[in-house]
Scaffold this motif. Structure first.
Motif, PDB file in Angstrom:
ATOM      1  N   ALA A 140       0.830  -1.211   0.000  1.00 44.94           N
ATOM      2  CA  ALA A 140       0.000   0.000   0.000  1.00 44.94           C
ATOM      3  C   ALA A 140       0.861   1.257   0.000  1.00 44.94           C
ATOM      4  O   ALA A 140       0.546   2.244  -0.682  1.00 44.94           O
ATOM      5  CB  ALA A 140      -0.929  -0.006   1.210  1.00 44.94           C
ATOM      6  N   VAL A 141       1.964   1.248   0.745  1.00 48.48           N
ATOM      7  CA  VAL A 141       2.866   2.398   0.748  1.00 48.48           C
ATOM      8  C   VAL A 141       3.546   2.545  -0.606  1.00 48.48           C
ATOM      9  O   VAL A 141       3.790   3.668  -1.077  1.00 48.48           O
ATOM     10  CB  VAL A 141       3.896   2.260   1.881  1.00 48.48           C
ATOM     11  N   ALA A 142       3.864   1.420  -1.259  1.00 48.54           N
ATOM     12  CA  ALA A 142       4.439   1.494  -2.606  1.00 48.54           C
ATOM     13  C   ALA A 142       3.472   2.180  -3.564  1.00 48.54           C
ATOM     14  O   ALA A 142       3.880   2.997  -4.404  1.00 48.54           O
ATOM     15  CB  ALA A 142       4.801   0.099  -3.106  1.00 48.54           C
ATOM     16  N   ASP A 143       2.182   1.891  -3.445  1.00 44.93           N
ATOM     17  CA  ASP A 143       1.186   2.578  -4.282  1.00 44.93           C
ATOM     18  C   ASP A 143       1.130   4.065  -3.945  1.00 44.93           C
ATOM     19  O   ASP A 143       0.928   4.901  -4.838  1.00 44.93           O
ATOM     20  CB  ASP A 143      -0.182   1.945  -4.084  1.00 44.93           C
ATOM     21  N   ILE A 144       1.288   4.401  -2.662  1.00 42.91           N
ATOM     22  CA  ILE A 144       1.317   5.821  -2.282  1.00 42.91           C
ATOM     23  C   ILE A 144       2.530   6.505  -2.915  1.00 42.91           C
ATOM     24  O   ILE A 144       2.447   7.641  -3.398  1.00 42.91           O
ATOM     25  CB  ILE A 144       1.332   5.960  -0.750  1.00 42.91           C
ATOM     26  N   PHE A 145       3.682   5.827  -2.895  1.00 42.29           N
ATOM     27  CA  PHE A 145       4.860   6.375  -3.561  1.00 42.29           C
ATOM     28  C   PHE A 145       4.567   6.641  -5.036  1.00 42.29           C
ATOM     29  O   PHE A 145       4.918   7.701  -5.582  1.00 42.29           O
ATOM     30  CB  PHE A 145       6.035   5.407  -3.436  1.00 42.29           C
ATOM     31  N   ASN A 146       3.945   5.675  -5.718  1.00 41.47           N
ATOM     32  CA  ASN A 146       3.634   5.854  -7.136  1.00 41.47           C
ATOM     33  C   ASN A 146       2.730   7.057  -7.349  1.00 41.47           C
ATOM     34  O   ASN A 146       2.938   7.857  -8.275  1.00 41.47           O
ATOM     35  CB  ASN A 146       2.967   4.585  -7.683  1.00 41.47           C
ATOM     36  N   GLY A 147       1.724   7.209  -6.501  1.00 43.91           N
ATOM     37  CA  GLY A 147       0.825   8.347  -6.635  1.00 43.91           C
ATOM     38  C   GLY A 147       1.505   9.673  -6.350  1.00 43.91           C
ATOM     39  O   GLY A 147       1.240  10.680  -7.028  1.00 43.91           O
ATOM     40  N   MET A 148       2.402   9.706  -5.364  1.00 41.27           N
ATOM     41  CA  MET A 148       3.117  10.950  -5.054  1.00 41.27           C
ATOM     42  C   MET A 148       4.088  11.310  -6.170  1.00 41.27           C
ATOM     43  O   MET A 148       4.272  12.494  -6.495  1.00 41.27           O
ATOM     44  CB  MET A 148       3.855  10.795  -3.726  1.00 41.27           C
ATOM     45  N   ILE A 149       4.731  10.313  -6.786  1.00 48.87           N
ATOM     46  CA  ILE A 149       5.639  10.595  -7.901  1.00 48.87           C
ATOM     47  C   ILE A 149       4.857  11.163  -9.077  1.00 48.87           C
ATOM     48  O   ILE A 149       5.305  12.122  -9.730  1.00 48.87           O
ATOM     49  CB  ILE A 149       6.396   9.312  -8.294  1.00 48.87           C
ATOM     50  N   ILE A 521      -2.168  12.514  -4.139  1.00 53.56           N
ATOM     51  CA  ILE A 521      -1.616  11.492  -5.022  1.00 53.56           C
ATOM     52  C   ILE A 521      -2.498  11.399  -6.259  1.00 53.56           C
ATOM     53  O   ILE A 521      -3.692  11.712  -6.220  1.00 53.56           O
ATOM     54  CB  ILE A 521      -1.505  10.125  -4.318  1.00 53.56           C
ATOM     55  N   ILE A 522      -1.897  10.968  -7.354  1.00 52.29           N
ATOM     56  CA  ILE A 522      -2.606  10.839  -8.633  1.00 52.29           C
ATOM     57  C   ILE A 522      -2.509   9.390  -9.069  1.00 52.29           C
ATOM     58  O   ILE A 522      -1.413   8.816  -9.112  1.00 52.29           O
ATOM     59  CB  ILE A 522      -2.007  11.775  -9.696  1.00 52.29           C
ATOM     60  N   GLY A 523      -3.649   8.794  -9.391  1.00 56.94           N
ATOM     61  CA  GLY A 523      -3.681   7.421  -9.858  1.00 56.94           C
ATOM     62  C   GLY A 523      -3.252   7.311 -11.300  1.00 56.94           C
ATOM     63  O   GLY A 523      -3.075   8.302 -12.019  1.00 56.94           O
ATOM     64  N   GLU A 524      -3.093   6.080 -11.751  1.00 55.21           N
ATOM     65  CA  GLU A 524      -2.671   5.853 -13.131  1.00 55.21           C
ATOM     66  C   GLU A 524      -3.706   6.365 -14.119  1.00 55.21           C
ATOM     67  O   GLU A 524      -3.368   6.770 -15.228  1.00 55.21           O
ATOM     68  CB  GLU A 524      -2.427   4.360 -13.350  1.00 55.21           C
ATOM     69  N   ASP A 525      -4.980   6.365 -13.712  1.00 54.09           N
ATOM     70  CA  ASP A 525      -6.043   6.852 -14.580  1.00 54.09           C
ATOM     71  C   ASP A 525      -6.257   8.353 -14.469  1.00 54.09           C
ATOM     72  O   ASP A 525      -7.180   8.894 -15.078  1.00 54.09           O
ATOM     73  CB  ASP A 525      -7.343   6.124 -14.261  1.00 54.09           C
ATOM     74  N   GLY A 526      -5.423   9.042 -13.687  1.00 57.46           N
ATOM     75  CA  GLY A 526      -5.521  10.490 -13.561  1.00 57.46           C
ATOM     76  C   GLY A 526      -6.395  10.967 -12.419  1.00 57.46           C
ATOM     77  O   GLY A 526      -6.460  12.175 -12.155  1.00 57.46           O
ATOM     78  N   GLU A 527      -7.075  10.072 -11.717  1.00 61.05           N
ATOM     79  CA  GLU A 527      -7.909  10.478 -10.594  1.00 61.05           C
ATOM     80  C   GLU A 527      -7.030  10.843  -9.390  1.00 61.05           C
ATOM     81  O   GLU A 527      -6.021  10.197  -9.138  1.00 61.05           O
ATOM     82  CB  GLU A 527      -8.874   9.354 -10.220  1.00 61.05           C
ATOM     83  N   THR A 528      -7.445  11.869  -8.669  1.00 59.13           N
ATOM     84  CA  THR A 528      -6.668  12.360  -7.528  1.00 59.13           C
ATOM     85  C   THR A 528      -7.404  12.081  -6.230  1.00 59.13           C
ATOM     86  O   THR A 528      -8.640  12.012  -6.192  1.00 59.13           O
ATOM     87  CB  THR A 528      -6.413  13.870  -7.644  1.00 59.13           C
ATOM     88  N   LYS A 529      -6.638  11.906  -5.160  1.00 62.49           N
ATOM     89  CA  LYS A 529      -7.201  11.781  -3.823  1.00 62.49           C
ATOM     90  C   LYS A 529      -6.157  12.238  -2.816  1.00 62.49           C
ATOM     91  O   LYS A 529      -4.969  12.354  -3.149  1.00 62.49           O
ATOM     92  CB  LYS A 529      -7.670  10.357  -3.537  1.00 62.49           C
ATOM     93  N   MET A 530      -6.607  12.468  -1.600  1.00 64.97           N
ATOM     94  CA  MET A 530      -5.741  12.959  -0.546  1.00 64.97           C
ATOM     95  C   MET A 530      -5.469  11.842   0.457  1.00 64.97           C
ATOM     96  O   MET A 530      -6.364  11.045   0.783  1.00 64.97           O
ATOM     97  CB  MET A 530      -6.386  14.151   0.162  1.00 64.97           C
ATOM     98  N   VAL A 531      -4.229  11.776   0.936  1.00 65.46           N
ATOM     99  CA  VAL A 531      -3.833  10.785   1.936  1.00 65.46           C
ATOM    100  C   VAL A 531      -3.094  11.499   3.061  1.00 65.46           C
ATOM    101  O   VAL A 531      -2.511  12.566   2.868  1.00 65.46           O
ATOM    102  CB  VAL A 531      -2.939   9.682   1.326  1.00 65.46           C
ATOM    103  N   LYS A 532      -3.107  10.887   4.242  1.00 68.60           N
ATOM    104  CA  LYS A 532      -2.425  11.440   5.402  1.00 68.60           C
ATOM    105  C   LYS A 532      -1.045  10.807   5.540  1.00 68.60           C
ATOM    106  O   LYS A 532      -0.903   9.589   5.437  1.00 68.60           O
ATOM    107  CB  LYS A 532      -3.240  11.194   6.671  1.00 68.60           C
TER     108      LYS A 532
END
Length: 738
Positions: A140-149, A521-532
């Motif tokens: 899950a943290v790896a996915d957060i890294f991907n979204g932050m990048i 963070i931004i998903g691969e499909d371009g959708e954005t969301k906020m994480v703590k």
């Protein structure tokens, strides 16, 4: 090959050290005190000048060729950069007269070949994916890294930086990308990471000793900028005056790299410094550097360490310098120098490094093509115009019209028919002579030069979109891929660079985002969301649940665990989405029942307005078990169903036990009530027996009859009849006659 450059570097370094400490007393005093001498500002600057001299010397020959490649690539009919100067001198105007000038045409075909490579990379933009490495890391943290990048790339317009580096890499051999940090707002100490563009690759001087093509093992790097003296004084009003800097550089041959008559050079200087420290090993394979709080805690728990060794701890330092003064200085947060190299072709010859791009080997073929095109134009344009041929006397009286027949569109032309061949027959009408034609040898030479351009760039007709004998789409794609093989290394080197960018971001994010904050963070499909983000929590993911055990929030710590990066290449998300839509359409046409399983995914990949809203509504009609977000095997699902059934049975048995317990309690209460009634009757009987002795039978009979009459009036006698029937008559209880 490397030894020669190493010797030059060591000699230059020793020379600078001797200049900074000619007597050696500073070094001797440091050794006597048992410590390492601290680097002074003069030592840092002397080493920086030495390193820049070494980099300029090592890259000078290659940079000259690269500059010529860039000029040749940017050649046009206006600047004639593709024509050698000596050739232009013989074909141009003579003493201001252009009457004898010969054409020098520029038909630049190289940009098309370069953009075949660069635009393919734009369509199939390389990326990177973060993956967990050790047992402390979390997917899950790896996915957060991907979204932050992705968020950092979006906010930095990183595609511009990538495209510029790619353009420079393919055209003349090297491009660069850099990482920067800046404050989020003017009133905040929180920082953001940015991916910066380096438009002029010649402003970067990286350690020539590197072995990694991306420069990840570089020990130093300069990013230079030449500014005017007025601009420099405005930017740094408190710095040393330029006249003083010139006096400091008297006798130093390297001053030309920093100061000249009109400009002064300032540089972002990154270098790696080392601190020696003792690394201790404790039980459980835990390590800590001596003197740190962690080491003191482990010593208190485990005592003496199992093993110890000396370790060099690298640190990246940053200085902004003008060659003789440090204008700014701080420590860089990451463990890599934040300048990433994107290389084309790389060669090391006689200890010197040479790089090139796609243009280098195609220059002569392009020159020959320009020459043959100019020769063809000269032959056709400067040759005499095709005249009209006729017999003398035929044009008499019509000379003006025939003279202007090549320039005016006359409706008709007349001739004199009275000219005969001596026998009275009229001669033939005038005819135009055969126009001049280019020789077949010239045409073949021009076609050969065009083919040479293709062969030197590794791109042939199929790669350039020209038609061929293939008709099926699969065959055409196969031919295009054959041409892509010749230029595949450019895209592969760019992928390496983007991977190193992501690796540096993974290293920087936990250090820059070192406070609790809300990150986008931004998903691969371009959708954005906020994480703590909470860098203080000990676990990588902290799940907050409510009273019912449902996860309502997740908090992440990207600083826990180790993560690495893998490069991914291929079509972008939009292209993959279109391909997925076409594939799903074919599946659903052949299997309509799949609408009940994956219909929402099919609608989600459509682009028309409202598709996303319709997809969400469609998903609500699908079985929740299918929509469950898990990856459980059928065996595991069957086991879970059995466990759920057993749990239901246990709950039923527990309910039965509770019901039985309640029944026993009710029986106990009824028994206790019955016993209480018996005791009440016995007490009443004893009371009556005690009173009986002083009463006559008539009085007792009156009392009993009154009691019965009152019971009949209230209904107690009827309701309690069974109990009364079970009891013997009062006379029998007391031994009285009935």
């Amino acid at each position: 090959m490397r030894t020669q450059s190493s010797v030059l570097y060591n000699l230059s370094l020793n020379r600078k050290v001797k200049m900074a400490d000619p007597t050696g007393m500073v070094a001797a005093a440091a050794v006597a005190n048992g410590g390492k001498p601290k680097k002074s500002e003069s030592d840092i600057l002397a080493l920086a000048r030495s390193r820049l001299d070494l980099a300029v010397s090592a890259l000078s020959e290659s940079r000259e060729d690269e500059t010529d490649d860039l000029r040749f690539y940017a050649g046009s009919p206006d600047n004639q950069w593709q024509w050698p100067a000596d050739v232009l001198a013989t074909r141009g105007a003579v003493q201001g007269q252009t009457i004898n000038a010969r054409p020098c045409l520029t038909i630049n075909k190289l940009p098309q070949h370069v953009r075949q490579v660069t635009n393919d990379m734009r369509q199939n933009r390389p990326g990177a994916r973060v993956i967990p490495v050790d047992d402390k890391a979390d997917v899950a943290v790896a996915d957060i890294f991907n979204g932050m990048i992705r968020h950092i790339e979006y906010m930095s317009d990183a595609d511009v930086a990538y495209d510029t580096a790619c353009e420079n890499q393919v055209s003349y051999g090297e491009g660069y990308i850099r990482l920067l940090t800046e404050y989020c707002d003017g009133d905040s100490f929180d920082q953001d990471i940015k991916i910066g563009r380096v438009r002029n690759s010649f402003s970067v001087y990286m350690d020539p000793m590197i072995q990694d093509p991306t420069g990840s093992d570089a020990k130093y790097c300069f990013v230079t900028e030449d500014v005017t003296r007025l601009e420099y004084e405005r930017m740094y009003p408190d710095s040393t005056p330029i006249s003083t800097l010139q006096s400091l550089g008297v006798g130093d041959q390297s001053i030309s790299n920093w100061l000249n008559e009109d400009t002064i050079r300032i540089a972002d200087y990154y270098y790696i410094d080392y601190d020696k420290a003792t690394l201790n090993l404790y039980p459980g394979n835990m390590t800590a550097f001596a003197g740190t709080p962690e080491d003191r805690e482990m010593k208190a728990v485990y005592g003496k360490p199992l093993r110890s060794r000396e370790s060099d701890r690298p640190k990246v330092k940053y200085c902004k310098i003008n060659g003789y003064e440090i204008l700014e200085e701080r420590e860089w947060a990451g463990k890599y120098i934040p300048v990433i190299r994107i290389v084309g072709n790389e060669f090391e010859v006689d200890g010197r490094l040479y790089v090139s791009g796609l243009v280098r080997n195609a220059k002569d073929a392009q020159r020959m093509y320009n020459y043959w095109v100019s020769q063809e134009a000269e032959m056709l344009a400067l040759a005499p115009k095709a005249p009209f041929i006729g017999y003398g006397g035929q044009f008499e009286g019509y000379e003006e019209k025939w003279k202007t027949a090549n320039t005016n569109n006359w409706p008709y032309l007349e001739v004199n028919p009275d000219v005969t061949d001596g026998q009275g027959a009229a001669l033939p009408l005038p005819q135009r002579a055969q126009p001049p034609m280019a020789s077949s040898g010239l045409l073949q030479a021009k076609a050969g030069a065009s083919e040479d351009i293709k062969s030197t760039t590794g791109q042939y007709n199929a790669s350039l979109g020209m038609g061929s004998n293939e008709r099926s789409g699969k065959a055409i794609l196969a031919r295009q891929r054959e041409g892509d093989v010749g230029t595949y290394h450019y895209g592969d080197n760019l992928s390496r660079g983007v991977r190193h960018v992501a690796r540096q971001l993974v290293d920087l994010i936990p250090k820059i985002y070192d406070t609790q904050r809300i990150a986008r963070i931004i998903g691969e499909d371009g959708e954005t969301k906020m994480v703590k983000i909470n860098p203080d929590q000990p676990e990588p993911v902290n799940q907050i649940v409510n009273e019912e055990g449902i996860v309502i929030e997740k908090i992440y710590n990207p600083g826990v665990g180790k993560y690495d990066v893998v490069a991914i290449t291929g079509p972008g998300y939009a292209t993959k989405r279109q391909e997925a839509l076409e594939a799903m359409a074919q599946l659903l046409q052949g299997n309509p029942q799949l609408w009940q399983v994956a219909g929402d995914l099919f609608v989600k990949n459509m682009d028309w307005p409202g598709a996303q809203e319709m997809s969400k509504r469609f998903a609500k009609t699908i079985d929740p078990k299918i929509m469950a977000d898990d990856d459980k095997t059928p065996e595991l699902q069957a086991a879970e169903q059995q466990i759920q059934a057993m749990g239901a049975e246990m709950e039923q048995m527990h309910q039965m036990i509770q019901n039985v317990g309640k029944s026993i309690e009710m029986q106990d209460l009824a028994r206790k009530d019955y016993e209480a009634e018996i005791k009440a009757y016995a007490a009443e009987t004893q009371r009556i027996s005690a009173v009986q002795a002083s009463m006559s039978p008539e009085q007792i009979q009156d009392i009993v009859m009154g009691t019965i009459a009152a019971a009949l009036d209230t209904g107690d006698l009827i309701n309690g009849a069974p109990e009364m029937r079970e009891m013997p008559p009062m006379a029998e209880q007391q031994g009285m006659p009935q």
